[in-house]
Design a protein around this motif. Structure first.
Motif, PDB file in Angstrom:
ATOM      1  N   LEU A   1       7.515  -6.094 -10.794  1.00  0.00           N
ATOM      2  CA  LEU A   1       6.180  -6.081  -9.904  1.00  0.00           C
ATOM      3  C   LEU A   1       6.721  -6.159  -8.494  1.00  0.00           C
ATOM      4  CD1 LEU A   1       3.392  -6.261 -11.030  1.00  0.00           C
ATOM      5  CD2 LEU A   1       3.567  -8.661 -10.851  1.00  0.00           C
ATOM      6  N   TRP A   2       7.159  -4.951  -8.036  1.00  0.00           N
ATOM      7  CA  TRP A   2       7.592  -4.501  -6.715  1.00  0.00           C
ATOM      8  C   TRP A   2       8.804  -5.632  -6.063  1.00  0.00           C
ATOM      9  CZ3 TRP A   2       4.114  -0.914  -4.406  1.00  0.00           C
ATOM     10  CH2 TRP A   2       2.991  -0.990  -5.027  1.00  0.00           C
TER      11      TRP A   2
ATOM     12  N   SER B   1       6.309 -18.574  -3.336  1.00  0.00           N
ATOM     13  CA  SER B   1       5.720 -17.156  -3.853  1.00  0.00           C
ATOM     14  C   SER B   1       5.160 -16.529  -2.612  1.00  0.00           C
ATOM     15  CB  SER B   1       4.764 -17.592  -4.935  1.00  0.00           C
ATOM     16  OG  SER B   1       3.608 -18.397  -4.204  1.00  0.00           O
ATOM     17  N   GLY B   2       4.420 -15.505  -2.710  1.00  0.00           N
ATOM     18  CA  GLY B   2       3.931 -14.852  -1.915  1.00  0.00           C
ATOM     19  C   GLY B   2       2.552 -15.380  -1.588  1.00  0.00           C
ATOM     20  N   SER B   3       1.821 -15.797  -2.551  1.00  0.00           N
ATOM     21  CA  SER B   3       0.388 -16.569  -2.509  1.00  0.00           C
ATOM     22  C   SER B   3       0.628 -17.844  -1.660  1.00  0.00           C
ATOM     23  CB  SER B   3      -0.283 -16.776  -3.753  1.00  0.00           C
ATOM     24  OG  SER B   3      -0.052 -15.828  -4.635  1.00  0.00           O
TER      25      SER B   3
ATOM     26  N   ASN C   1       1.149 -17.171   2.149  1.00  0.00           N
ATOM     27  CA  ASN C   1      -0.135 -16.755   2.781  1.00  0.00           C
ATOM     28  C   ASN C   1      -1.108 -18.253   2.801  1.00  0.00           C
ATOM     29  OD1 ASN C   1       0.224 -14.178   3.690  1.00  0.00           O
ATOM     30  ND2 ASN C   1      -0.008 -13.684   1.605  1.00  0.00           N
TER      31      ASN C   1
ATOM     32  N   TYR D   1      -4.476  -7.363  -0.442  1.00  0.00           N
ATOM     33  CA  TYR D   1      -4.111  -8.310  -1.453  1.00  0.00           C
ATOM     34  C   TYR D   1      -3.069  -9.386  -0.829  1.00  0.00           C
ATOM     35  CZ  TYR D   1      -2.842 -10.330  -5.652  1.00  0.00           C
ATOM     36  OH  TYR D   1      -2.645 -11.591  -6.822  1.00  0.00           O
ATOM     37  N   HIS D   2      -3.334 -10.542  -0.888  1.00  0.00           N
ATOM     38  CA  HIS D   2      -2.582 -11.430  -0.323  1.00  0.00           C
ATOM     39  C   HIS D   2      -2.038 -12.533  -1.302  1.00  0.00           C
ATOM     40  CE1 HIS D   2      -2.722  -9.277   3.318  1.00  0.00           C
ATOM     41  NE2 HIS D   2      -4.147  -9.334   3.525  1.00  0.00           N
ATOM     42  N   GLY D   3      -2.582 -12.378  -2.528  1.00  0.00           N
ATOM     43  CA  GLY D   3      -2.465 -13.446  -3.640  1.00  0.00           C
ATOM     44  C   GLY D   3      -3.394 -13.791  -4.417  1.00  0.00           C
TER      45      GLY D   3
ATOM     46  N   GLU E   1      -1.501  -6.143   5.226  1.00  0.00           N
ATOM     47  CA  GLU E   1       0.069  -5.464   4.532  1.00  0.00           C
ATOM     48  C   GLU E   1       0.074  -4.384   5.547  1.00  0.00           C
ATOM     49  OE1 GLU E   1      -2.842  -5.742   1.046  1.00  0.00           O
ATOM     50  OE2 GLU E   1      -1.091  -5.070  -0.042  1.00  0.00           O
TER      51      GLU E   1
ATOM     52  N   ALA F   1      -0.898  -3.545  -3.834  1.00  0.00           N
ATOM     53  CA  ALA F   1      -1.590  -3.750  -5.220  1.00  0.00           C
ATOM     54  C   ALA F   1      -3.007  -3.094  -5.118  1.00  0.00           C
ATOM     55  CB  ALA F   1      -1.858  -5.114  -5.318  1.00  0.00           C
TER      56      ALA F   1
ATOM     57  N   ASP G   1       1.435  -9.069   6.141  1.00  0.00           N
ATOM     58  CA  ASP G   1       2.039  -9.192   4.732  1.00  0.00           C
ATOM     59  C   ASP G   1       2.925  -8.459   4.299  1.00  0.00           C
ATOM     60  OD1 ASP G   1       2.446  -9.947   2.079  1.00  0.00           O
ATOM     61  OD2 ASP G   1       0.235 -10.612   1.791  1.00  0.00           O
TER      62      ASP G   1
ATOM     63  N   VAL H   1       5.280  -9.043   1.780  1.00  0.00           N
ATOM     64  CA  VAL H   1       5.732  -9.471   0.496  1.00  0.00           C
ATOM     65  C   VAL H   1       6.095  -8.232  -0.311  1.00  0.00           C
ATOM     66  CG1 VAL H   1       4.867 -10.252  -1.914  1.00  0.00           C
ATOM     67  CG2 VAL H   1       4.297 -11.430   0.373  1.00  0.00           C
ATOM     68  N   ILE H   2       5.662  -7.060  -0.214  1.00  0.00           N
ATOM     69  CA  ILE H   2       6.039  -5.880  -1.026  1.00  0.00           C
ATOM     70  C   ILE H   2       6.707  -5.168  -0.094  1.00  0.00           C
ATOM     71  CG2 ILE H   2       5.222  -3.578  -1.684  1.00  0.00           C
ATOM     72  CD1 ILE H   2       3.121  -5.042  -3.391  1.00  0.00           C
TER      73      ILE H   2
ATOM     74  N   LYS I   1       8.974 -11.854  -3.161  1.00  0.00           N
ATOM     75  CA  LYS I   1       9.486 -10.801  -3.911  1.00  0.00           C
ATOM     76  C   LYS I   1      10.892 -10.346  -3.703  1.00  0.00           C
ATOM     77  CE  LYS I   1       4.789  -8.616  -5.008  1.00  0.00           C
ATOM     78  NZ  LYS I   1       4.663  -9.017  -6.343  1.00  0.00           N
TER      79      LYS I   1
ATOM     80  N   ARG J   1       2.704   2.465 -12.249  1.00  0.00           N
ATOM     81  CA  ARG J   1       1.580   1.781 -12.167  1.00  0.00           C
ATOM     82  C   ARG J   1       0.301   2.388 -11.689  1.00  0.00           C
ATOM     83  NH1 ARG J   1      -1.500  -1.303 -10.136  1.00  0.00           N
ATOM     84  NH2 ARG J   1      -1.796  -3.306  -9.640  1.00  0.00           N
TER      85      ARG J   1
HETATM   86  N1  PXG Z   1       1.060 -10.412  -0.836  1.00  0.00           N
HETATM   87  C1  PXG Z   1       1.237  -9.174  -1.322  1.00  0.00           C
HETATM   88  C2  PXG Z   1       1.224  -8.310  -0.274  1.00  0.00           C
HETATM   89  C3  PXG Z   1       1.489  -9.012  -2.633  1.00  0.00           C
HETATM   90  O1  PXG Z   1       1.619  -7.725  -2.993  1.00  0.00           O
HETATM   91  C4  PXG Z   1       1.207 -11.454  -2.848  1.00  0.00           C
HETATM   92  C5  PXG Z   1       1.112 -11.708  -1.561  1.00  0.00           C
HETATM   93  C6  PXG Z   1       1.459 -12.573  -3.572  1.00  0.00           C
HETATM   94  O2  PXG Z   1       2.578 -12.910  -4.083  1.00  0.00           O
HETATM   95  P1  PXG Z   1       2.947 -13.828  -5.352  1.00  0.00           P
HETATM   96  O3  PXG Z   1       4.221 -14.075  -5.420  1.00  0.00           O
HETATM   97  O4  PXG Z   1       2.109 -15.182  -5.027  1.00  0.00           O
HETATM   98  O5  PXG Z   1       2.267 -13.026  -6.565  1.00  0.00           O
HETATM   99  C7  PXG Z   1       1.411 -10.084  -3.388  1.00  0.00           C
HETATM  100  C8  PXG Z   1       1.663 -10.158  -4.791  1.00  0.00           C
HETATM  101  C9  PXG Z   1       0.120  -5.500  -8.408  1.00  0.00           C
HETATM  102  C10 PXG Z   1       0.627  -6.765  -7.990  1.00  0.00           C
HETATM  103  O6  PXG Z   1      -0.589  -5.364  -9.214  1.00  0.00           O
HETATM  104  C11 PXG Z   1       0.743  -7.250  -6.996  1.00  0.00           C
HETATM  105  C12 PXG Z   1       1.141  -8.458  -6.575  1.00  0.00           C
HETATM  106  C13 PXG Z   1       0.912  -9.458  -7.658  1.00  0.00           C
HETATM  107  C14 PXG Z   1       0.519  -9.049  -8.726  1.00  0.00           C
HETATM  108  C15 PXG Z   1       0.157  -7.658  -9.113  1.00  0.00           C
HETATM  109  O7  PXG Z   1       0.451  -4.434  -7.741  1.00  0.00           O
HETATM  110  N2  PXG Z   1       1.430  -8.541  -5.500  1.00  0.00           N
END
Ligand code: PXG
Length: 460
Positions: free
Chosen positions: A63-64, A123-125, A128, A157-159, A229, A234, A262, A264-265, A291, A420
């Motif tokens: 997942l990236w 985690s990324g969530s 944030n 998307y931030h979590g 981001e 996402a 952000d 995370v990706i 990630k 994806r």
């Molecule tokens: N910020 C960004 C930019 C993300 O892409 C998160 C925060 C949250 O991170 P955690 O580790 O809590 O998941 C993400 C997560 C998708 C997909 O479908 C992307 C993410 C998570 C689930 C699905 O591309 N990125």
């Protein structure tokens, strides 16, 4: 294929048990239970094997996140050694430990010099979540406690936790479980969909100016930070026009609003730079990371702070009433350290920038540049997005683009490649260790999937 003993169960057996116990992410669970999830059992390099023995080229780095690919023995060895030596201790009670210290030394040697401190998360969530409290705390400490509002973007998307999803702009997430106060949103810089007659440059500036309008509407004295981001992941791997980030940075500086990236990706080499903001040429005040920090081998994230913020918190802030049991977990830290060393010492980020990245981008343009169903190709480094389109000239998107893209993704799985889909965009983000031959295979199999989709849509 030789499977470990505990994997010698029938696929249907796993699927039934999975259905009995799991609620998966972002899926209609009832429909998934009827279909049965794919059971992944092994990974090596860029390849995955499922419980039926079928092999896939993983074009999404899990997942990236699996920058180094699967099966890296140096990472598993680092984890095992750290578990043997000190499996757990925390950063409470006036303690620390070598693994987390060495990780931070390396992390800050890779970051631009104006960052100095980090708060680790799992985690990324969480990164944030921590961001919101840290930014608000910062403004309290420097005497502007009313600066509380965070501005995010629609379709950002931030979590998935409450506050992280509130910062994000997925409305359907807000509708399931609620919002938090003091969060506002502006539009996303998605030129292909929303640019109308404007040039990308004009549209990029227009989107950025929405931030200024929103700050003025809310009162600059009330706005704590803007989170985004560098490119949306996402939300569809959407790259803003080049005019966007310089203007956003100007506005944040002018109104004293913290610029929160952000990463995370985008972080850890994805774009060919260590961090995506370096690719886009702006200087955030905070970076949310996760990630690729550990190549996904263990959960770890963090909030990186600029010296300006860290100095205020440390020198004037007193006690910051915040802390997570697993912040800076020694085993995750040891794996992150081994991961960052490998990315640096094996020249992997450099290779993405100068070799495999340009190679993938050229390949995508060669293969899809004239494809009747691809209206736009975006990407840099080891990132690629193909916008499916009904009419290239007018940028008209298919009414059922979501279904078509999902179908394309399903064809990909059948062909043995994992890509994806998001709305009408096909996305790839392979591991950073991908070779040219693996990128050839990725693009070739993706082309077959896109062609099969185009036939269904009457475009081939
Ligand atoms: N910020 C960004 C930019 C993300 O892409 C998160 C925060 C949250 O991170 P955690 O580790 O809590 O998941 C993400 C997560 C998708 C997909 O479908 C992307 C993410 C998570 C689930 C699905 O591309 N990125």
């Amino acid at each position: 294929m030789n499977l470990p003993a505990q994997l010698q169960r029938r696929t249907e057996d796993y699927q039934q048990s999975d259905a009995a116990h799991h609620i998966h992410g972002f899926v209609d669970q009832k429909a998934l239970n009827a279909e049965g999830p794919r059971v992944m059992v092994r990974g090596e390099g860029l390849y995955l094997w499922d419980s039926e023995g079928k092999r896939y080229l993983d074009g999404m780095s899990g997942l990236w996140c699996t920058q180094l690919g699967y099966g890296r023995r140096d990472l598993t060895a680092a984890a095992a050694a750290q578990m043997d030596q000190l499996a757990y201790y925390n950063m409470f009670f006036h303690t620390t430990h070598p693994a987390v210290i060495e990780l931070s030394e390396l992390l800050f040697s890779l970051l631009p010099g104006h960052y100095s401190h980090v708060i680790y998360t799992n985690s990324g969530s969480e990164a944030n979540e921590v961001l919101i409290r840290t930014v608000r705390r910062y403004w309290q400490v420097v005497g502007q406690p009313q600066k509380k509002i965070m501005i995010g973007r629609w379709n950002g998307y931030h979590g998935s936790t409450l506050a992280a999803s509130a910062l994000g702009g997925m409305k359907f997430m807000h509708d399931m479980g609620g919002m938090i106060p003091d969060v506002a949103h502006i539009d996303e810089p998605y030129w292909f969909a929303h640019g109308g007659e404007l040039t990308p440059a004009e549209f990029g500036r227009r989107c950025a100016l929405q931030l200024e309008e929103k700050i003025l509407e809310l009162g600059a004295e009330n706005v704590a930070g803007f989170i985004a981001e560098p490119f949306q992941g996402a939300g569809g791997m959407i790259f803003p026009p080049q005019s966007y980030w310089p203007e956003i940075q100007r506005i944040c500086r002018q109104y004293d609003v913290l610029l929160c990236a952000d990463e995370v990706i985008g972080g850890f080499g994805r774009t060919g730079e260590w961090f995506a903001h370096q690719h886009f040429g702006f200087e955030p005040d905070t970076l949310s990371i996760a990630k690729g920090l550990t190549s996904g081998y263990l959960p770890m994230g963090g909030l990186v702070l600029s010296k300006r913020i860290a100095e205020a918190l440390v020198e004037q802030g007193g006690v910051f009433a915040h802390g997570l049991t697993y912040s800076g977990h020694p085993v995750a830290a040891a794996v992150a350290l081994a991961n960052l060393k490998a990315l640096r010492d094996e020249g992997i980020v450099r290779q993405v920038k100068h070799d495999t990245g340009p190679y993938l981008q050229q390949l995508l343009h060669d293969v899809f540049g004239n494809h009747p169903m691809v209206g736009e190709i975006q990407g840099t480094g080891l990132l690629g997005a193909l916008q499916l389109v009904e009419d290239k000239a007018t940028r008209k998107r298919f009414a059922n683009e979501n279904d078509l893209a999902w179908q394309c993704r399903t064809f990909g799985f059948e062909e043995g490649v994992i890509i994806r889909s998001t709305l009408g965009r096909m996305i790839m983000a392979p591991a950073l260790v991908a070779t040219r031959a693996e990128l050839d295979e990725l693009v070739d199999k993706t082309r077959i999937a896109v062609d099969r989709t185009a036939r269904i849509a009457g475009k081939l």
